[in-house]
Each structure stands twice: as C-alpha cells, then as structure tokens.
Write a protein that holds these residues in place. Structure first.
Motif, PDB file in Angstrom:
ATOM      1  N   GLY A   1       0.781  -1.173  -0.116  1.00  0.00           N
ATOM      2  CA  GLY A   1      -0.003   0.114   0.023  1.00  0.00           C
ATOM      3  C   GLY A   1       0.781   1.164   0.022  1.00  0.00           C
ATOM      4  O   GLY A   1       0.521   2.170  -0.848  1.00  0.00           O
ATOM      5  N   HIS A   2       1.901   1.295   0.547  1.00  0.00           N
ATOM      6  CA  HIS A   2       2.751   2.495   1.051  1.00  0.00           C
ATOM      7  C   HIS A   2       4.025   1.908   1.740  1.00  0.00           C
ATOM      8  O   HIS A   2       4.131   0.845   2.509  1.00  0.00           O
ATOM      9  CB  HIS A   2       2.153   3.532   1.930  1.00  0.00           C
ATOM     10  CG  HIS A   2       3.179   4.884   1.713  1.00  0.00           C
ATOM     11  ND1 HIS A   2       2.746   5.428   0.690  1.00  0.00           N
ATOM     12  CD2 HIS A   2       4.045   5.097   2.195  1.00  0.00           C
ATOM     13  CE1 HIS A   2       3.575   6.844   0.694  1.00  0.00           C
ATOM     14  NE2 HIS A   2       4.392   6.728   1.461  1.00  0.00           N
ATOM     15  N   VAL A   3       5.179   2.197   1.292  1.00  0.00           N
ATOM     16  CA  VAL A   3       6.555   1.928   1.763  1.00  0.00           C
ATOM     17  C   VAL A   3       7.125   3.019   2.508  1.00  0.00           C
ATOM     18  O   VAL A   3       7.254   4.048   2.145  1.00  0.00           O
ATOM     19  CB  VAL A   3       7.468   1.405   0.603  1.00  0.00           C
ATOM     20  CG1 VAL A   3       8.796   1.245   1.242  1.00  0.00           C
ATOM     21  CG2 VAL A   3       6.858   0.325  -0.284  1.00  0.00           C
ATOM     22  N   TYR A   4       7.542   2.820   3.944  1.00  0.00           N
ATOM     23  CA  TYR A   4       8.120   3.730   4.706  1.00  0.00           C
ATOM     24  C   TYR A   4       9.511   3.537   4.700  1.00  0.00           C
ATOM     25  O   TYR A   4       9.601   2.269   5.332  1.00  0.00           O
ATOM     26  CB  TYR A   4       7.286   3.983   6.159  1.00  0.00           C
ATOM     27  CG  TYR A   4       5.904   4.261   5.949  1.00  0.00           C
ATOM     28  CD1 TYR A   4       5.594   5.695   5.971  1.00  0.00           C
ATOM     29  CD2 TYR A   4       4.834   3.435   5.773  1.00  0.00           C
ATOM     30  CE1 TYR A   4       4.482   6.357   5.815  1.00  0.00           C
ATOM     31  CE2 TYR A   4       3.545   4.141   5.507  1.00  0.00           C
ATOM     32  CZ  TYR A   4       3.472   5.247   5.652  1.00  0.00           C
ATOM     33  OH  TYR A   4       1.939   5.922   5.499  1.00  0.00           O
ATOM     34  N   LEU A   5      10.663   4.093   4.557  1.00  0.00           N
ATOM     35  CA  LEU A   5      11.859   4.011   4.544  1.00  0.00           C
ATOM     36  C   LEU A   5      12.570   4.792   5.673  1.00  0.00           C
ATOM     37  O   LEU A   5      12.482   5.841   5.680  1.00  0.00           O
ATOM     38  CB  LEU A   5      12.544   4.094   3.376  1.00  0.00           C
ATOM     39  CG  LEU A   5      11.991   3.727   1.987  1.00  0.00           C
ATOM     40  CD1 LEU A   5      11.902   4.466   0.881  1.00  0.00           C
ATOM     41  CD2 LEU A   5      12.596   2.201   1.830  1.00  0.00           C
ATOM     42  N   ILE A   6      12.868   4.139   6.760  1.00  0.00           N
ATOM     43  CA  ILE A   6      13.583   4.718   8.066  1.00  0.00           C
ATOM     44  C   ILE A   6      15.059   4.530   7.659  1.00  0.00           C
ATOM     45  O   ILE A   6      15.904   3.742   7.625  1.00  0.00           O
ATOM     46  CB  ILE A   6      13.316   3.987   9.184  1.00  0.00           C
ATOM     47  CG1 ILE A   6      11.737   4.149   9.542  1.00  0.00           C
ATOM     48  CG2 ILE A   6      13.982   4.716  10.461  1.00  0.00           C
ATOM     49  CD1 ILE A   6      11.067   3.074  10.624  1.00  0.00           C
ATOM     50  N   CYS A   7      15.615   5.675   7.542  1.00  0.00           N
ATOM     51  CA  CYS A   7      16.865   6.136   6.888  1.00  0.00           C
ATOM     52  C   CYS A   7      17.649   7.230   7.482  1.00  0.00           C
ATOM     53  O   CYS A   7      16.945   8.198   8.140  1.00  0.00           O
ATOM     54  CB  CYS A   7      17.053   5.747   5.681  1.00  0.00           C
ATOM     55  SG  CYS A   7      16.030   7.185   4.994  1.00  0.00           S
TER      56      CYS A   7
END
Length: 117
Positions: free
Chosen positions: A28-34
């Motif tokens: 659905g949505h990609v959350y990239l913690i970086c």
C-alpha cells in the motif's frame, strides 16, 4: 492493503535485500527509515516516504521521530523488515510500532515472493 516499514541504515548488502523486498509485493505504501545519506542515495519505484533519523540519537529520540511520522498513516496490517540497522534503531522501531498500535508481520524477500519470519 499492507504497508511496509523498513529500516534502511547500515549493514553490508542490506539495501539490496530491501530493494528486492519492496519489488516482490504490491505494498500500500512503503516507509523507509533511514539517515540523510539513505534518503539521498536510495530510490524506490513504489509509493514511499522517507523517515529520516539520526542514528547517533538515543533510542527514545529515534522512536519519537518515527511515531511522529507514522501516527495515523498506517493500515492495520504492516510488514516490517529490520535486516538493515543497529540494535538501538531496531528497539526504537519496535517501540514506535507498539505505541502507534498496529499489528506487524516480520517479512523478508523470498525466492519468488515475500516470506514471513
């Protein structure tokens, strides 16, 4: 539809694994913690958002950053991958997800499709 949250900071070869994971599913949505470096260098072809953290902050500060960016945005079903990153970052992410109140599945890329751990 399932959202994906990935830790995308440190660890040799982990960015390639994250990239494979993203491509193997219709998220659905990609959350990239970086970090800022990850935001500058990593590309994603799916609907995504970067959550920029300071890896040298305390786990509580990292958690608060994650919560502020995720609260009210996630579906009830969330895939999580922590192949990349450090223990402090992983603790912060798990604490943030508990605070936000979502159910999680730990996921990794498989031979053909995503696998749960």
């Amino acid at each position: 539809m399932t959202d994906l949250i990935v830790m995308l900071t440190s660890g040799k070869g982990t960015w390639a694994e994250v990239s494979r994971l993203i491509k193997q599913e219709n998220w659905g949505h990609v959350y990239l913690i970086c970090t800022d470096f990850g935001k500058e260098k990593f590309t994603c072809d799916k609907p995504s958002s970067f959550i920029v953290i300071n890896s040298f902050s305390s786990p509580n500060d990292i958690k608060n950053t994650i919560v502020s960016q995720l609260k009210g945005k996630l579906s009830l079903d969330v895939g999580v991958n922590m192949t990349s990153g450090t223990g402090n970052e992983h603790m912060a992410l798990l604490s943030a997800l508990l605070e936000v109140g979502v159910g999680i599945r730990l996921v990794v890329p498989g031979e053909i499709s995503v696998r749960e751990v």
